[in-house]
Design an enzyme around this catalytic site. Structure first.
Site, PDB file in Angstrom:
ATOM      1  N   ARG A 104       0.851  -1.198   0.000  1.00  0.00           N
ATOM      2  CA  ARG A 104       0.000   0.000   0.000  1.00  0.00           C
ATOM      3  C   ARG A 104       0.879   1.237   0.000  1.00  0.00           C
ATOM      4  NH1 ARG A 104      -4.632   0.622   4.382  1.00  0.00           N
ATOM      5  NH2 ARG A 104      -2.859   1.137   5.681  1.00  0.00           N
ATOM      6  N   THR A 108      -1.311   7.516  -0.474  1.00  0.00           N
ATOM      7  CA  THR A 108      -2.621   7.357  -1.134  1.00  0.00           C
ATOM      8  C   THR A 108      -3.384   6.135  -0.621  1.00  0.00           C
ATOM      9  OG1 THR A 108      -1.738   5.930  -2.866  1.00  0.00           O
ATOM     10  CG2 THR A 108      -1.643   8.316  -3.266  1.00  0.00           C
ATOM     11  N   ASP A 200       0.811  -2.648  12.027  1.00  0.00           N
ATOM     12  CA  ASP A 200       1.201  -3.097  10.687  1.00  0.00           C
ATOM     13  C   ASP A 200       1.567  -4.581  10.749  1.00  0.00           C
ATOM     14  OD1 ASP A 200       2.788  -1.653   7.950  1.00  0.00           O
ATOM     15  OD2 ASP A 200       2.994  -3.779   8.441  1.00  0.00           O
ATOM     16  N   ASP A 203       5.076  -5.652   9.318  1.00  0.00           N
ATOM     17  CA  ASP A 203       6.194  -5.256  10.193  1.00  0.00           C
ATOM     18  C   ASP A 203       6.241  -6.120  11.444  1.00  0.00           C
ATOM     19  OD1 ASP A 203       7.208  -3.302   8.552  1.00  0.00           O
ATOM     20  OD2 ASP A 203       6.047  -1.685   9.476  1.00  0.00           O
TER      21      ASP A 203
END
Ligand code: PRP
Ligand code: URA
Length: 209
Positions: A104, A108, A200, A203
């Site tokens: 991603r 945006t 995340d 991560d």
């Protein structure tokens, strides 16, 4: 018309709570993602086709069900979907594995594809598409678009946590696929992260932050 299943099972919810905890380190996070994927996979494969085969027991001979054919592929959305693969393969060890790489854009939030390698004959297979997070839905929608272009018609998307926004977007874009979510969270924040979520996923699985 596909179905949406929110698993909401106490074992899965317990493990998702551990995943959410910011103190959960990389090693435990990986183990939990794999365990949840296996528990979810059990439910997602409830409707796999079976055929009757003859089996000779110590008592008698009987016609009993076995999975029919070996037409299954697991196609994780990289990176985070990789963490779910072994849990699913524990259930169906002979499934083929493909990969779709999407990330991603941080500004945006649009998905960008950077890799795709799919098993031969993907169009004839049931494709299980795991990704722990369904946030805006952009990545899942693009991944499904992609495998549909390769001729796939039988697709099950599996995520551990979904945001209502992403679930609606995926259902609208691809009403024919089955969607399995470990749980449905509250909303997306201004950075398109799921709230309460787990941060995340990539991560946390790979220890990259
Ligand atoms: C995460 C996650 C999904 C995507 C979900 O991946 O694993 O693929 O975001 O967000 P969306 O529903 O808004 O598209 P990310 O793009 O962070 O890449 P990574 O797995 O490489 O960390
Ligand atoms: N991707 C993640 O890994 N987490 C989120 O909350 C949203 C997208």
């Amino acid at each position: 018309m596909g179905k949406t299943v929110i698993l909401d099972h106490p074992l899965i919810r317990h493990k998702i709570t551990l995943l959410r905890d910011e103190r959960t380190g990389t090693r435990d996070f990986r183990i939990l993602v794999e365990e949840i994927a296996m528990l979810m996979g059990y439910e997602a494969m409830r409707d796999l086709p079976t055929e009757l085969v003859e089996v000779k027991t110590p008592i008698t001979t009987a016609m009993e069900p076995m999975l029919s054919g070996k037409k299954l592929a697991v196609v994780p959305i990289l990176r985070a979907g990789l963490g779910m693969v072994d849990g699913i393969l524990a259930l169906v060890p002979s499934a083929k594995v493909g990969h779709i790489g999407l990330y991603r854009d941080e500004v945006t939030h649009e998905p960008h594809e950077y890799f795709c390698k799919l098993p031969k004959g993907i169009g004839e297979r049931l494709v299980i598409l795991p990704d722990p997070m369904l946030a805006t839905g952009g990545s899942a929608i693009q991944a499904v678009d992609f495998i549909k272009q390769k001729g796939c018609t039988n697709i099950k998307f599996m995520c551990i946590i979904a945001a209502p926004e992403g679930l609606k977007a995926l259902q609208t874009a691809h009403p024919d696929i089955d969607i399995y979510c470990g749980c449905l969270d509250d909303h997306l924040n201004e950075d398109a992260y799921i709230v309460p979520g787990l941060g995340d996923a990539g991560d946390r699985i790979f220890g990259t932050k």
